[in-house]
Design a protein around this motif. Structure first.
Motif, PDB file in Angstrom:
ATOM      1  N   SER A  74       0.824  -1.206   0.000  1.00  0.00           N
ATOM      2  CA  SER A  74       0.000   0.000   0.000  1.00  0.00           C
ATOM      3  C   SER A  74       0.861   1.261   0.000  1.00  0.00           C
ATOM      4  N   THR A  75       2.006   1.197   0.680  1.00  0.00           N
ATOM      5  CA  THR A  75       2.922   2.347   0.707  1.00  0.00           C
ATOM      6  C   THR A  75       3.545   2.573  -0.662  1.00  0.00           C
ATOM      7  N   GLN A  76       3.962   1.487  -1.307  1.00  0.00           N
ATOM      8  CA  GLN A  76       4.541   1.608  -2.642  1.00  0.00           C
ATOM      9  C   GLN A  76       3.504   2.158  -3.628  1.00  0.00           C
ATOM     10  N   ASN A  77       2.276   1.711  -3.517  1.00  0.00           N
ATOM     11  CA  ASN A  77       1.227   2.209  -4.409  1.00  0.00           C
ATOM     12  C   ASN A  77       0.928   3.683  -4.161  1.00  0.00           C
ATOM     13  N   GLN A  78       1.012   4.112  -2.922  1.00  0.00           N
ATOM     14  CA  GLN A  78       0.810   5.533  -2.636  1.00  0.00           C
ATOM     15  C   GLN A  78       1.908   6.374  -3.275  1.00  0.00           C
ATOM     16  N   ALA A  79       3.148   5.883  -3.215  1.00  0.00           N
ATOM     17  CA  ALA A  79       4.259   6.588  -3.862  1.00  0.00           C
ATOM     18  C   ALA A  79       4.033   6.678  -5.367  1.00  0.00           C
ATOM     19  N   LEU A  80       3.602   5.587  -5.983  1.00  0.00           N
ATOM     20  CA  LEU A  80       3.336   5.594  -7.420  1.00  0.00           C
ATOM     21  C   LEU A  80       2.205   6.550  -7.762  1.00  0.00           C
ATOM     22  N   ASN A  81       1.151   6.574  -6.947  1.00  0.00           N
ATOM     23  CA  ASN A  81       0.040   7.496  -7.196  1.00  0.00           C
ATOM     24  C   ASN A  81       0.503   8.947  -7.150  1.00  0.00           C
ATOM     25  N   ALA A  82       1.407   9.256  -6.218  1.00  0.00           N
ATOM     26  CA  ALA A  82       1.935  10.614  -6.126  1.00  0.00           C
ATOM     27  C   ALA A  82       2.727  10.978  -7.382  1.00  0.00           C
ATOM     28  N   ILE A  83       3.537  10.041  -7.860  1.00  0.00           N
ATOM     29  CA  ILE A  83       4.341  10.298  -9.060  1.00  0.00           C
ATOM     30  C   ILE A  83       3.454  10.417 -10.293  1.00  0.00           C
ATOM     31  N   LEU A  84       2.431   9.575 -10.381  1.00  0.00           N
ATOM     32  CA  LEU A  84       1.483   9.676 -11.489  1.00  0.00           C
ATOM     33  C   LEU A  84       0.779  11.028 -11.485  1.00  0.00           C
ATOM     34  N   PHE A  85       0.397  11.489 -10.285  1.00  0.00           N
ATOM     35  CA  PHE A  85      -0.253  12.799 -10.168  1.00  0.00           C
ATOM     36  C   PHE A  85       0.684  13.908 -10.641  1.00  0.00           C
ATOM     37  N   LEU A  86       1.946  13.798 -10.267  1.00  0.00           N
ATOM     38  CA  LEU A  86       2.932  14.800 -10.674  1.00  0.00           C
ATOM     39  C   LEU A  86       3.037  14.891 -12.192  1.00  0.00           C
ATOM     40  N   TYR A  87       3.204  13.759 -12.852  1.00  0.00           N
ATOM     41  CA  TYR A  87       3.423  13.775 -14.295  1.00  0.00           C
ATOM     42  C   TYR A  87       2.142  14.066 -15.070  1.00  0.00           C
ATOM     43  N   ARG A  88       1.089  13.366 -14.765  1.00  0.00           N
ATOM     44  CA  ARG A  88      -0.131  13.497 -15.557  1.00  0.00           C
ATOM     45  C   ARG A  88      -0.867  14.808 -15.317  1.00  0.00           C
ATOM     46  N   ASP A  89      -0.963  15.213 -14.033  1.00  0.00           N
ATOM     47  CA  ASP A  89      -1.839  16.328 -13.689  1.00  0.00           C
ATOM     48  C   ASP A  89      -1.106  17.655 -13.524  1.00  0.00           C
ATOM     49  N   VAL A  90       0.105  17.605 -12.967  1.00  0.00           N
ATOM     50  CA  VAL A  90       0.843  18.852 -12.743  1.00  0.00           C
ATOM     51  C   VAL A  90       1.677  19.218 -13.973  1.00  0.00           C
ATOM     52  N   LEU A  91       2.488  18.275 -14.443  1.00  0.00           N
ATOM     53  CA  LEU A  91       3.356  18.544 -15.596  1.00  0.00           C
ATOM     54  C   LEU A  91       2.655  18.281 -16.925  1.00  0.00           C
ATOM     55  N   ARG A  92       1.517  17.612 -16.876  1.00  0.00           N
ATOM     56  CA  ARG A  92       0.702  17.332 -18.059  1.00  0.00           C
ATOM     57  C   ARG A  92       1.485  16.619 -19.144  1.00  0.00           C
ATOM     58  N   CYS A  93       2.145  15.569 -18.737  1.00  0.00           N
ATOM     59  CA  CYS A  93       2.916  14.745 -19.666  1.00  0.00           C
ATOM     60  C   CYS A  93       2.109  13.503 -20.041  1.00  0.00           C
ATOM     61  N   THR A  94       2.211  13.105 -21.287  1.00  0.00           N
ATOM     62  CA  THR A  94       1.675  11.805 -21.674  1.00  0.00           C
ATOM     63  C   THR A  94       2.659  10.752 -21.196  1.00  0.00           C
ATOM     64  N   LEU A  95       2.124   9.696 -20.625  1.00  0.00           N
ATOM     65  CA  LEU A  95       2.982   8.734 -19.951  1.00  0.00           C
ATOM     66  C   LEU A  95       2.796   7.307 -20.468  1.00  0.00           C
ATOM     67  N   PRO A  96       3.062   7.067 -21.733  1.00  0.00           N
ATOM     68  CA  PRO A  96       2.973   5.681 -22.202  1.00  0.00           C
ATOM     69  C   PRO A  96       3.981   4.787 -21.505  1.00  0.00           C
ATOM     70  N   TRP A  97       5.096   5.373 -21.070  1.00  0.00           N
ATOM     71  CA  TRP A  97       6.134   4.592 -20.413  1.00  0.00           C
ATOM     72  C   TRP A  97       5.778   4.236 -18.972  1.00  0.00           C
ATOM     73  N   LEU A  98       4.738   4.899 -18.398  1.00  0.00           N
ATOM     74  CA  LEU A  98       4.344   4.555 -17.036  1.00  0.00           C
ATOM     75  C   LEU A  98       3.223   3.524 -16.992  1.00  0.00           C
ATOM     76  N   GLU A  99       2.599   3.292 -18.145  1.00  0.00           N
ATOM     77  CA  GLU A  99       1.519   2.320 -18.168  1.00  0.00           C
ATOM     78  C   GLU A  99       2.016   0.919 -17.827  1.00  0.00           C
ATOM     79  N   GLY A 100       3.285   0.664 -18.130  1.00  0.00           N
ATOM     80  CA  GLY A 100       3.829  -0.664 -17.898  1.00  0.00           C
ATOM     81  C   GLY A 100       4.404  -0.866 -16.515  1.00  0.00           C
ATOM     82  N   VAL A 101       4.430   0.197 -15.706  1.00  0.00           N
ATOM     83  CA  VAL A 101       4.962   0.059 -14.349  1.00  0.00           C
ATOM     84  C   VAL A 101       4.009  -0.782 -13.528  1.00  0.00           C
TER      85      VAL A 101
END
Length: 328
Positions: A74-101
């Motif tokens: 659950s802790t690891q998933n929370q870290a990933l959710n934070a990073i996903l929020f950073l890239y997708r929502d704040v930096l507005r990057c398309t993340l095809p490379w994160l789909e496979g994580v």
């Protein structure tokens, strides 16, 4: 897009994270957790800007958490959710490379459940406000924060119910208010009202209101009905607004009281505040209540989540009896 291409006058990265979290009305706990994980991610990679990094860096960070730090799934998933929020929502990057994580899977474990006698013994070791909170958690199947965040207006003595607002998944629900708690809860609210009126006399008494309610209802923050039923014993500074106000009671006060009560009662199970919620659900099923009713009272989105309590009972939906009992 590179960091150099960003406007040098734009807010700092973490300030952008905080601003967007508040725009989306995420809780302050989510804000604090996301900011900390993003900080750790950047520091782990020697303060490189996230736009200079990609899947390899994200995977390395998450692997470090799992392998070196040995964190829970659950802790690891929370870290990933934070990073996903950073890239997708704040930096507005398309993340095809994160789909496979690959996200870590949370292990399926049966909840700890107390018997009725154990609940009775535990509560017998408590007193005062923490006893009342623990009784409500068990009596209504509340989560810890749901109990602490109850507003006076959401306690309905006439209909014998509690209205739980903005619970997990930002959903409201109605659950039980045990009749044998009417008198102690009523007496408690008399004392809380006196505390609130004293705050008003001293120029305070404004409670935190979620989202834009403070603007929509300008006087609501001072109204008795909007006050927390379980306020903190002292006022504190709101970390977002900078306003001094009385927040709800801290989580650790009830957690510590329950932990001490478990020890004094001689209960060997690793019980916590949340164990009382598990016990509420299990005891309702033992009494023959329909699982859909229990699901609604608990606020589970999926009945499969509620089904775990049938496994605790060791009888599923068929009332299975061991063959040994038929030959003894």
């Amino acid at each position: 897009m590179s960091p150099d291409s960003q406007d040098r006058n734009s807010p700092r990265l973490l300030d952008q994270v905080r601003e967007l979290i508040r725009i989306r009305h995420y809780s302050i706990r989510t804000e604090q957790a996301y900011v900390q994980w993003i900080k750790r991610f950047i520091l782990f990679h020697d303060k490189r800007h996230p736009l200079e990094m990609g899947a390899d860096e994200v995977t390395a960070f998450l692997s470090h958490l799992a392998v070196k730090r040995n964190v829970a799934a659950s802790t690891q998933n929370q870290a990933l959710n934070a990073i996903l929020f950073l890239y997708r929502d704040v930096l507005r990057c398309t993340l095809p490379w994160l789909e496979g994580v690959q996200r870590a899977k949370k292990p399926q474990r049966l909840p700890v459940v107390l018997t009725r006698d154990e609940v009775r013994a535990l509560l017998a070791q408590m007193q005062g406000t923490t006893w009342l909170m623990a009784a409500l958690v068990y009596g209504g199947g509340l989560r810890l924060l749901e109990c602490l965040r109850i507003r006076v207006k959401d306690i309905d003595f006439q209909y014998r119910q509690l209205v739980i607002r903005d619970a997990k998944g930002q959903k409201d629900r109605i659950t039980l208010l045990p009749q044998n708690l009417f008198e102690p809860l009523g007496n408690h609210l008399v004392r809380v009202r006196a505390l609130h009126e004293n705050d008003l006399r001293e120029g305070y008494g404004c409670v935190y209101l979620p989202f834009a309610l403070a603007q929509k209802y300008p006087t609501a923050e001072r109204d008795w009905g909007w006050q927390y039923a379980f306020p903190s014993t002292r006022r504190s500074m709101d970390p977002r607004s900078g306003v001094e106000r009385r927040h709800h009671a801290p989580e650790d006060s009830l957690q510590r009281a329950v932990r001490q009560a478990v020890q004094r009662a001689g209960i060997i199970k690793p019980a916590s505040v949340h164990t009382l919620r598990h016990s509420f659900a299990t005891h309702l099923l033992e009494s023959g209540y329909d699982i859909r009713t229990v699901q609604e009272l608990l606020g589970h989105a999926d009945v499969k989540t509620t089904m775990i309590y049938t496994h605790v009972l060791n009888r599923g939906g068929r009332g299975v009896v061991s063959p040994f009992e038929t030959i003894a």
